[in-house]
Design an enzyme around this catalytic site. Structure first.
Site, PDB file in Angstrom:
ATOM      1  N   SER A 171       0.861  -1.184   0.000  1.00  0.00           N
ATOM      2  CA  SER A 171       0.000   0.000   0.000  1.00  0.00           C
ATOM      3  C   SER A 171       0.894   1.230   0.000  1.00  0.00           C
ATOM      4  CB  SER A 171      -0.936  -0.045   1.211  1.00  0.00           C
ATOM      5  OG  SER A 171      -1.866   1.023   1.169  1.00  0.00           O
ATOM      6  N   HIS A 177      -2.855  -1.463  -3.094  1.00  0.00           N
ATOM      7  CA  HIS A 177      -3.887  -0.443  -2.913  1.00  0.00           C
ATOM      8  C   HIS A 177      -3.642   0.685  -3.900  1.00  0.00           C
ATOM      9  CE1 HIS A 177      -4.537  -1.744   1.558  1.00  0.00           C
ATOM     10  NE2 HIS A 177      -5.001  -2.618   0.695  1.00  0.00           N
ATOM     11  N   ASP A 205      -4.326  -4.332   6.334  1.00  0.00           N
ATOM     12  CA  ASP A 205      -4.701  -5.252   5.266  1.00  0.00           C
ATOM     13  C   ASP A 205      -3.487  -6.088   4.869  1.00  0.00           C
ATOM     14  OD1 ASP A 205      -6.340  -6.436   3.361  1.00  0.00           O
ATOM     15  OD2 ASP A 205      -5.870  -4.937   1.830  1.00  0.00           O
TER      16      ASP A 205
END
Length: 197
Positions: free
Chosen positions: A18, A45, A138
């Site tokens: 991310s 992401h 995540d």
């Protein structure tokens, strides 16, 4: 003497990242051999409304072509797949990719956890999971699933990360096999590739 304890049983590599991971991803993709044999599945992401430019930006740096797969596409050796913007990417039985627009998981779509968990279910001990820099948790649960199914787990060294929340969260809930800087991840992948030649 080899630094890593490896064998050639692996069938796929999944990399999640991310915030702060783009540089690490491009460093990896620019350094792995052109004939690297294992498929690499990227779940990063990204802005959900920006559909153009991201693949191109990765492809400029990558030695290997980077593609956004279509739903039900079969995973092939040597390919690099990127989860499309605003789609969850799952690995299905039969070694294929499934895309969906189900609700966000960990405030994310694509969710790294979903990709890692479904890959762990299908590949079991033949999967390598790599988690890079990121600002939320995540991917942590997905890394635990990989470890539970005897796969191999790697996190980017939190000290090197731009934002260390993601790899630290994974380390907090499961035993990680290797904590490596990005250049060491590259060395790992090159050493792994030699086993398949």
């Amino acid at each position: 003497m080899a630094r890593f304890n490896l064998d050639n049983k692996y069938k796929a590599i999944v990399i999640g990242g991310s915030a702060g991971s783009f540089q690490g991803i491009t460093q990896i993709l620019s350094a792995i051999p052109a004939d690297f044999s294992l498929p690499i599945i990227l779940c990063l992401h990204r802005l959900k409304h920006v559909r153009n430019g991201f693949v191109e930006a990765l492809s400029i740096k990558s030695i290997k072509p980077v593609v956004e797969p279509y739903d039900k596409e079969n995973i092939k050796k040597g390919k690099v797949y990127l989860a499309p913007a605003n789609y969850h990417l799952s690995i299905e039985l039969g070694n294929s990719i499934a895309l969906s627009t189900e609700e966000m998981f960990n405030n994310s779509r694509p969710s790294i956890d979903i990709t890692l968990e479904t890959a762990a279910y299908n590949y079991r001990d033949k999967l390598i999971g790599i988690l890079l820099s990121g600002a939320n948790k995540d991917g942590a649960l997905g890394m635990k699933r990989i470890k539970d199914r005897k796969g191999l787990t790697i996190i980017q060294d939190p000290e090197e990360c731009m934002i260390d929340t993601m790899p630290t969260a994974a380390r907090n809930i499961t035993e990680i096999d290797y904590t490596l800087k990005v250049q060491e991840i590259v060395e790992f992948l090159k050493e792994l590739d030699k086993l398949y030649k």
